[in-house]
Design a protein around this motif. Structure first.
Motif, PDB file in Angstrom:
ATOM      1  N   GLN A 112       0.757  -1.081   0.067  1.00  0.00           N
ATOM      2  CA  GLN A 112      -0.129  -0.011   0.195  1.00  0.00           C
ATOM      3  C   GLN A 112       0.787   1.015   0.020  1.00  0.00           C
ATOM      4  O   GLN A 112       1.395   1.642   0.967  1.00  0.00           O
ATOM      5  CB  GLN A 112      -0.848   0.037   1.259  1.00  0.00           C
ATOM      6  N   ARG A 113       1.029   2.138  -1.244  1.00  0.00           N
ATOM      7  CA  ARG A 113       1.870   3.160  -1.073  1.00  0.00           C
ATOM      8  C   ARG A 113       1.238   4.168  -1.981  1.00  0.00           C
ATOM      9  O   ARG A 113       0.917   3.885  -3.179  1.00  0.00           O
ATOM     10  CB  ARG A 113       3.023   2.611  -1.885  1.00  0.00           C
ATOM     11  N   VAL A 114       1.003   5.293  -1.528  1.00  0.00           N
ATOM     12  CA  VAL A 114       0.244   6.599  -2.148  1.00  0.00           C
ATOM     13  C   VAL A 114       1.322   7.183  -2.780  1.00  0.00           C
ATOM     14  O   VAL A 114       2.431   7.575  -2.364  1.00  0.00           O
ATOM     15  CB  VAL A 114      -0.601   7.397  -1.074  1.00  0.00           C
ATOM     16  N   ILE A 115       1.208   7.256  -4.038  1.00  0.00           N
ATOM     17  CA  ILE A 115       2.242   8.108  -4.823  1.00  0.00           C
ATOM     18  C   ILE A 115       1.513   9.473  -5.360  1.00  0.00           C
ATOM     19  O   ILE A 115       2.250  10.327  -5.969  1.00  0.00           O
ATOM     20  CB  ILE A 115       2.636   7.330  -6.119  1.00  0.00           C
ATOM     21  N   GLY A 116       0.311   9.629  -5.091  1.00  0.00           N
ATOM     22  CA  GLY A 116      -0.274  11.037  -5.534  1.00  0.00           C
ATOM     23  C   GLY A 116      -1.761  11.194  -5.679  1.00  0.00           C
ATOM     24  O   GLY A 116      -2.397  10.249  -5.180  1.00  0.00           O
ATOM     25  N   PHE A 117      -2.265  12.418  -5.845  1.00  0.00           N
ATOM     26  CA  PHE A 117      -3.602  12.622  -5.765  1.00  0.00           C
ATOM     27  C   PHE A 117      -4.034  13.210  -7.195  1.00  0.00           C
ATOM     28  O   PHE A 117      -3.291  14.075  -7.857  1.00  0.00           O
ATOM     29  CB  PHE A 117      -3.896  13.546  -4.819  1.00  0.00           C
ATOM     30  N   ARG A 118      -5.138  13.008  -7.584  1.00  0.00           N
ATOM     31  CA  ARG A 118      -5.908  13.961  -8.664  1.00  0.00           C
ATOM     32  C   ARG A 118      -6.956  14.517  -8.139  1.00  0.00           C
ATOM     33  O   ARG A 118      -7.923  14.071  -7.458  1.00  0.00           O
ATOM     34  CB  ARG A 118      -6.158  13.128  -9.946  1.00  0.00           C
ATOM     35  N   THR A 119      -7.109  15.970  -8.506  1.00  0.00           N
ATOM     36  CA  THR A 119      -8.443  16.699  -8.220  1.00  0.00           C
ATOM     37  C   THR A 119      -9.016  17.074  -9.286  1.00  0.00           C
ATOM     38  O   THR A 119      -8.778  16.900 -10.234  1.00  0.00           O
ATOM     39  CB  THR A 119      -7.795  17.792  -6.981  1.00  0.00           C
ATOM     40  N   GLY A 120      -9.818  18.196  -9.047  1.00  0.00           N
ATOM     41  CA  GLY A 120     -11.083  18.589 -10.062  1.00  0.00           C
ATOM     42  C   GLY A 120     -10.191  19.715 -10.782  1.00  0.00           C
ATOM     43  O   GLY A 120     -10.824  20.328 -11.634  1.00  0.00           O
ATOM     44  N   ALA A 121      -8.905  20.177 -10.244  1.00  0.00           N
ATOM     45  CA  ALA A 121      -8.160  21.321 -10.947  1.00  0.00           C
ATOM     46  C   ALA A 121      -7.641  20.820 -12.362  1.00  0.00           C
ATOM     47  O   ALA A 121      -7.704  19.816 -12.404  1.00  0.00           O
ATOM     48  CB  ALA A 121      -7.071  21.838 -10.057  1.00  0.00           C
ATOM     49  N   ASP A 122      -7.515  22.112 -13.216  1.00  0.00           N
ATOM     50  CA  ASP A 122      -7.093  21.837 -14.491  1.00  0.00           C
ATOM     51  C   ASP A 122      -5.494  21.052 -14.395  1.00  0.00           C
ATOM     52  O   ASP A 122      -4.835  21.942 -13.656  1.00  0.00           O
ATOM     53  CB  ASP A 122      -7.290  22.872 -15.450  1.00  0.00           C
ATOM     54  N   GLY A 123      -5.105  20.419 -15.486  1.00  0.00           N
ATOM     55  CA  GLY A 123      -3.621  20.444 -15.586  1.00  0.00           C
ATOM     56  C   GLY A 123      -3.095  19.430 -14.602  1.00  0.00           C
ATOM     57  O   GLY A 123      -1.997  19.404 -14.456  1.00  0.00           O
ATOM     58  N   ASP A 124      -3.902  18.624 -13.997  1.00  0.00           N
ATOM     59  CA  ASP A 124      -3.050  17.483 -13.197  1.00  0.00           C
ATOM     60  C   ASP A 124      -3.244  16.321 -13.402  1.00  0.00           C
ATOM     61  O   ASP A 124      -3.468  15.483 -12.704  1.00  0.00           O
ATOM     62  CB  ASP A 124      -3.579  17.850 -11.695  1.00  0.00           C
ATOM     63  N   GLU A 125      -3.155  15.955 -14.711  1.00  0.00           N
ATOM     64  CA  GLU A 125      -3.038  14.514 -15.202  1.00  0.00           C
ATOM     65  C   GLU A 125      -2.348  13.763 -14.592  1.00  0.00           C
ATOM     66  O   GLU A 125      -2.415  12.579 -14.376  1.00  0.00           O
ATOM     67  CB  GLU A 125      -3.064  14.474 -16.634  1.00  0.00           C
ATOM     68  N   SER A 126      -1.158  14.165 -14.237  1.00  0.00           N
ATOM     69  CA  SER A 126       0.142  13.434 -13.734  1.00  0.00           C
ATOM     70  C   SER A 126       0.134  13.676 -12.222  1.00  0.00           C
ATOM     71  O   SER A 126       1.173  13.241 -11.481  1.00  0.00           O
ATOM     72  CB  SER A 126       1.294  13.671 -14.234  1.00  0.00           C
TER      73      SER A 126
END
Length: 471
Positions: free
Chosen positions: A78-92
């Motif tokens: 179990q390793r969290v490497i990132g988050f995506r949100t509703g903001a623009d331009g956060d595909e990575s």
């Protein structure tokens, strides 16, 4: 005083109800903690100090610590490497969300968060406003408990955290409700909530320190993460763990006792010394006569023979223990090769099939954890006034691959792609890069393109200059 403790639904009622539930659950917490720490075989009955300490030393030499390996087989993946949100331009991955994560040192705290969930079946995450940004605090069932909303079980209807203030000399309970929290206290010189597994009775004498304090969020700031059924990953199999540990203890006892096998002398041995002997008429002390030792020499009467008990074959016992281990690993969906190493000659397909149940188990734990982590992240953005990123329905937690591919497998997969997918897809799905690594790769590619174009322009300028001089 809590005058409305008898009225269901009031803050007084929730405080006392949850405090009693927390206290009643402490023996379970103590039992699971003993298994986690490897002290499960120690009897609960009161022995004298010397016997208890001797038994503990023998137990530690004999025990087979299994449950920690069963837990780590899941939580290490179990390793969290990132988050995506509703903001623009956060595909990575969203950098603003990742800053909340790193500021709270969640690379470290998440280990406790996931391990507590696996050990106890539940863990908690408290989000609090702070001067340098939202603060995340990981807690477990020793001091924290929640009641989920009946219609939306991913939200907290009510929850408490219990602590002790040594300066004010008071026990403190913080009640968390949707949209607000309240603080109750009781004067005491020493904390009454112990951490040894004994039940806790909150009793009377609690008073509110003030009225409700409003949250920025309309939900409770205390979130619960749990396994699918709320049990620890090995909690239902503790009888099997006991059986394996007792087999191990008894087997080692048999091995040690082989050095003390019973011996005897068969023959017509006199009870008293005969006439002519310096001790004639006295009873023969055979314990003194046949002392055991590396250089001991025994003088036996004619016709006597020495008898020795047979050696005990422990191979069937070890085989039985190995079979019990296999059953336990199968029931907990843990790859058996973690213990027995029998997969050395196993094919790649066979190895993958043996790990498939574990992959599904870890995926289920990740799905559960995403709910509480996304809720905490949304509340963190609410506290800093970022309404776009605070939309919890748009937040996605990015976990690392549960079963990462080797470098050779990644290179082979990239070669087979033939350039059809985008580079971002290859980086994410094939090369299994984290969002930070993807951003670095994009920056490196841009830098390389710029340097290549600059070198080409410089070469073109030199060539053009040479042609002019030749003309």
């Amino acid at each position: 005083m809590l005058a409305e403790a008898g009225i269901p639904g009031t803050d007084d009622w929730w405080l006392m109800r949850l405090a009693n539930e927390l206290g009643n659950g402490l023996p379970r917490m103590g039992r699971l903690t003993r298994y986690r720490d490897g002290d499960a075989l120690l009897p609960d009955n009161a022995w004298d100090v010397g016997t208890r300490e001797s038994y503990m030393r023998w137990l530690k030499r004999s025990r087979l610590h299994i449950v920690e390996t069963i837990r780590d087989a899941r939580t290490d993946r179990q390793r969290v490497i990132g988050f995506r949100t509703g903001a623009d331009g956060d595909e990575s991955g969203d950098l603003a969300a990742w800053k909340h994560w790193t500021r709270n040192r969640m690379k470290v705290q998440s280990r406790q968060f996931f391990n507590d969930t696996a050990d106890y079946g539940k863990s908690y995450l408290l989000t609090m406003p702070a001067a340098d940004g939202p603060l995340w605090n990981v807690r477990n069932g020793w001091t924290t408990i929640t009641e989920p909303n009946a219609l939306r079980p991913w939200l907290t209807e009510a929850g408490i955290t219990v602590g002790f203030d040594p300066i004010a000399q008071a026990e403190v309970i913080v009640l968390h409700r949707p949209g607000y929290f309240r603080v109750a206290f009781r004067p005491t010189r020493v904390p009454t909530l112990m951490q040894d597994g004994t039940p806790w009775y909150p009793g009377k004498g609690w008073s509110w320190a003030g009225g409700p304090v409003r949250n920025v969020s309309n939900d409770s700031l205390l979130q619960r993460n749990q396994t699918v059924d709320g049990f620890g990953v090995y909690e239902k199999h503790l009888d099997s763990v006991d059986r394996i540990n007792e087999i191990t203890l008894n087997t080692i006892t048999l091995i040690v006792m082989q050095a003390f096998r019973q011996r005897g002398v068969k023959g017509n041995l006199p009870e008293f010394y005969p006439e002519g002997h310096p001790q004639a008429g006295e009873k023969v002390d055979y314990d003194e006569l046949f002392k055991a030792g590396p250089a001991a020499l025994w003088l036996l009467p004619v016709g006597s023979e020495v008898w020795e008990s047979n050696f005990t074959d422990i191979t069937p016992i070890f085989t039985y223990r190995r079979d019990e281990l296999k059953v336990l690993m199968s029931n907990t969906r843990t790859p058996q090769d973690i213990f027995d190493g029998e997969s050395a000659n196993q094919s790649a397909a066979g190895s993958q099939n043996s790990k498939e149940p574990l992959i599904h188990a870890v995926q289920a734990m990740n799905d559960q954890a995403e709910v509480s982590l996304a809720q905490a992240m949304a509340q963190s953005f609410e506290m800093v006034g970022d309404a776009i990123r605070a939309d919890v329905t748009e937040i996605e937690v990015l976990f690392g691959k549960i079963s990462p591919a080797t470098l050779a497998e990644k290179a082979e997969a990239v070669a087979k792609m033939g350039g059809k997918p985008s580079q971002r897809y290859i980086n994410s799905e094939v090369l299994e890069m984290t969002p930070a690594q993807q951003r670095q790769d994009e920056q490196d590619r841009t830098t390389e393109m710029f340097q290549t174009a600059l070198a080409a322009a410089s070469a073109s300028g030199v060539t053009g200059s040479g042609d002019t001089n030749a003309a």
